[in-house]
Motif scaffolding. Sequence first.
Motif, PDB file in Angstrom:
ATOM      1  N   LYS A 197       0.862  -1.176   0.000  1.00  0.00           N
ATOM      2  CA  LYS A 197       0.000   0.000   0.000  1.00  0.00           C
ATOM      3  C   LYS A 197       0.902   1.231   0.000  1.00  0.00           C
ATOM      4  N   PRO A 198       0.407   2.359  -0.500  1.00  0.00           N
ATOM      5  CA  PRO A 198       1.253   3.550  -0.594  1.00  0.00           C
ATOM      6  C   PRO A 198       1.710   4.055   0.775  1.00  0.00           C
ATOM      7  N   VAL A 199       2.924   4.601   0.779  1.00  0.00           N
ATOM      8  CA  VAL A 199       3.500   5.202   1.977  1.00  0.00           C
ATOM      9  C   VAL A 199       3.882   6.637   1.617  1.00  0.00           C
ATOM     10  N   LEU A 200       3.230   7.594   2.268  1.00  0.00           N
ATOM     11  CA  LEU A 200       3.576   9.004   2.097  1.00  0.00           C
ATOM     12  C   LEU A 200       4.580   9.364   3.172  1.00  0.00           C
ATOM     13  N   ALA A 217      -5.943  10.549   8.500  1.00  0.00           N
ATOM     14  CA  ALA A 217      -7.341  10.276   8.852  1.00  0.00           C
ATOM     15  C   ALA A 217      -8.172  10.013   7.598  1.00  0.00           C
ATOM     16  N   ALA A 218      -7.950  10.786   6.558  1.00  0.00           N
ATOM     17  CA  ALA A 218      -8.719  10.630   5.322  1.00  0.00           C
ATOM     18  C   ALA A 218      -8.386   9.328   4.602  1.00  0.00           C
ATOM     19  N   LEU A 219      -7.137   8.901   4.675  1.00  0.00           N
ATOM     20  CA  LEU A 219      -6.713   7.695   3.961  1.00  0.00           C
ATOM     21  C   LEU A 219      -6.975   6.423   4.753  1.00  0.00           C
ATOM     22  N   GLY A 220      -7.078   6.540   6.062  1.00  0.00           N
ATOM     23  CA  GLY A 220      -7.349   5.374   6.902  1.00  0.00           C
ATOM     24  C   GLY A 220      -6.285   4.300   6.727  1.00  0.00           C
ATOM     25  N   ILE A 221      -6.734   3.052   6.590  1.00  0.00           N
ATOM     26  CA  ILE A 221      -5.794   1.932   6.475  1.00  0.00           C
ATOM     27  C   ILE A 221      -5.312   1.692   5.049  1.00  0.00           C
ATOM     28  N   SER A 222      -5.764   2.508   4.108  1.00  0.00           N
ATOM     29  CA  SER A 222      -5.374   2.290   2.710  1.00  0.00           C
ATOM     30  C   SER A 222      -3.964   2.782   2.402  1.00  0.00           C
ATOM     31  N   ALA A 223      -3.360   3.555   3.320  1.00  0.00           N
ATOM     32  CA  ALA A 223      -2.011   4.077   3.113  1.00  0.00           C
ATOM     33  C   ALA A 223      -1.395   4.408   4.470  1.00  0.00           C
ATOM     34  N   GLN A 240       8.113  15.529  -4.296  1.00  0.00           N
ATOM     35  CA  GLN A 240       8.039  16.979  -4.478  1.00  0.00           C
ATOM     36  C   GLN A 240       8.549  17.671  -3.220  1.00  0.00           C
ATOM     37  N   THR A 241       9.249  18.755  -3.426  1.00  0.00           N
ATOM     38  CA  THR A 241       9.725  19.575  -2.319  1.00  0.00           C
ATOM     39  C   THR A 241       8.851  20.820  -2.231  1.00  0.00           C
ATOM     40  N   GLY A 242       8.470  21.171  -1.025  1.00  0.00           N
ATOM     41  CA  GLY A 242       7.633  22.346  -0.802  1.00  0.00           C
ATOM     42  C   GLY A 242       6.336  21.969  -0.121  1.00  0.00           C
ATOM     43  N   PHE A 243       5.778  22.910   0.594  1.00  0.00           N
ATOM     44  CA  PHE A 243       4.556  22.665   1.356  1.00  0.00           C
ATOM     45  C   PHE A 243       3.372  22.374   0.436  1.00  0.00           C
ATOM     46  N   LEU A 244       2.581  21.383   0.807  1.00  0.00           N
ATOM     47  CA  LEU A 244       1.346  21.045   0.106  1.00  0.00           C
ATOM     48  C   LEU A 244       0.226  20.922   1.128  1.00  0.00           C
ATOM     49  N   ASP A 245      -0.986  21.291   0.743  1.00  0.00           N
ATOM     50  CA  ASP A 245      -2.099  21.185   1.676  1.00  0.00           C
ATOM     51  C   ASP A 245      -2.610  19.746   1.742  1.00  0.00           C
ATOM     52  N   ALA A 246      -3.425  19.475   2.743  1.00  0.00           N
ATOM     53  CA  ALA A 246      -3.912  18.116   2.991  1.00  0.00           C
ATOM     54  C   ALA A 246      -4.687  17.553   1.808  1.00  0.00           C
ATOM     55  N   SER A 247      -5.581  18.327   1.215  1.00  0.00           N
ATOM     56  CA  SER A 247      -6.399  17.782   0.120  1.00  0.00           C
ATOM     57  C   SER A 247      -5.542  17.407  -1.091  1.00  0.00           C
ATOM     58  N   THR A 248      -4.503  18.179  -1.365  1.00  0.00           N
ATOM     59  CA  THR A 248      -3.598  17.849  -2.471  1.00  0.00           C
ATOM     60  C   THR A 248      -2.855  16.551  -2.178  1.00  0.00           C
ATOM     61  N   LEU A 249      -2.342  16.420  -0.957  1.00  0.00           N
ATOM     62  CA  LEU A 249      -1.635  15.194  -0.587  1.00  0.00           C
ATOM     63  C   LEU A 249      -2.551  13.977  -0.621  1.00  0.00           C
ATOM     64  N   ILE A 250      -3.770  14.129  -0.154  1.00  0.00           N
ATOM     65  CA  ILE A 250      -4.739  13.031  -0.178  1.00  0.00           C
ATOM     66  C   ILE A 250      -4.991  12.581  -1.605  1.00  0.00           C
ATOM     67  N   ASP A 251      -5.241  13.527  -2.500  1.00  0.00           N
ATOM     68  CA  ASP A 251      -5.485  13.194  -3.904  1.00  0.00           C
ATOM     69  C   ASP A 251      -4.290  12.491  -4.534  1.00  0.00           C
ATOM     70  N   LEU A 252      -3.077  12.943  -4.216  1.00  0.00           N
ATOM     71  CA  LEU A 252      -1.871  12.320  -4.756  1.00  0.00           C
ATOM     72  C   LEU A 252      -1.729  10.869  -4.287  1.00  0.00           C
ATOM     73  N   VAL A 253      -1.908  10.640  -3.007  1.00  0.00           N
ATOM     74  CA  VAL A 253      -1.760   9.282  -2.466  1.00  0.00           C
ATOM     75  C   VAL A 253      -2.836   8.360  -3.030  1.00  0.00           C
ATOM     76  N   LYS A 254      -4.046   8.855  -3.164  1.00  0.00           N
ATOM     77  CA  LYS A 254      -5.162   8.023  -3.664  1.00  0.00           C
ATOM     78  C   LYS A 254      -4.889   7.468  -5.063  1.00  0.00           C
ATOM     79  N   GLN A 255      -4.032   8.142  -5.831  1.00  0.00           N
ATOM     80  CA  GLN A 255      -3.681   7.642  -7.162  1.00  0.00           C
ATOM     81  C   GLN A 255      -2.975   6.291  -7.094  1.00  0.00           C
ATOM     82  N   TYR A 256      -2.373   5.977  -5.963  1.00  0.00           N
ATOM     83  CA  TYR A 256      -1.566   4.766  -5.833  1.00  0.00           C
ATOM     84  C   TYR A 256      -2.199   3.709  -4.918  1.00  0.00           C
TER      85      TYR A 256
END
Length: 97
Positions: free
Chosen positions: A12-15, A37-43, A80-96
């Motif tokens: 499973k993906p690891v951020l 919290a948004a990804l739960g056990i999926s990542a 990626q280097t640089g601050f990202l908000d939670a919704s952007t990170l969630i969307d990125l992880v969900k791709q994997y």
Amino acid sequence: MTKFGELIGADKPVLIDFYADQDEVENSLDTLRDVAAALGISARVIKIDIQKNETLADALRVKGNPTFMIYKNGEMKWRQTGFLDASTLIDLVKQYV
């Protein structure tokens, strides 16, 4: 580094958030809690302090703070280097997921 290999070898993906203490204001722990919290056990969501893990940070050529990486099955899928908000990170992880 052995533990890191085990960590990123999951099916499973690891951020991973590579951070330094001085960046904690911008690199908010709350953001990562929201992502986890948004990804739960999926990542998995992990924070790694660059200053306490210099060998690993050097090996991965982490130069900026924060640096985010997504691994799955031992392979880096995104970085990626640089601050990202939670919704952007969630969307990125969900791709994997």
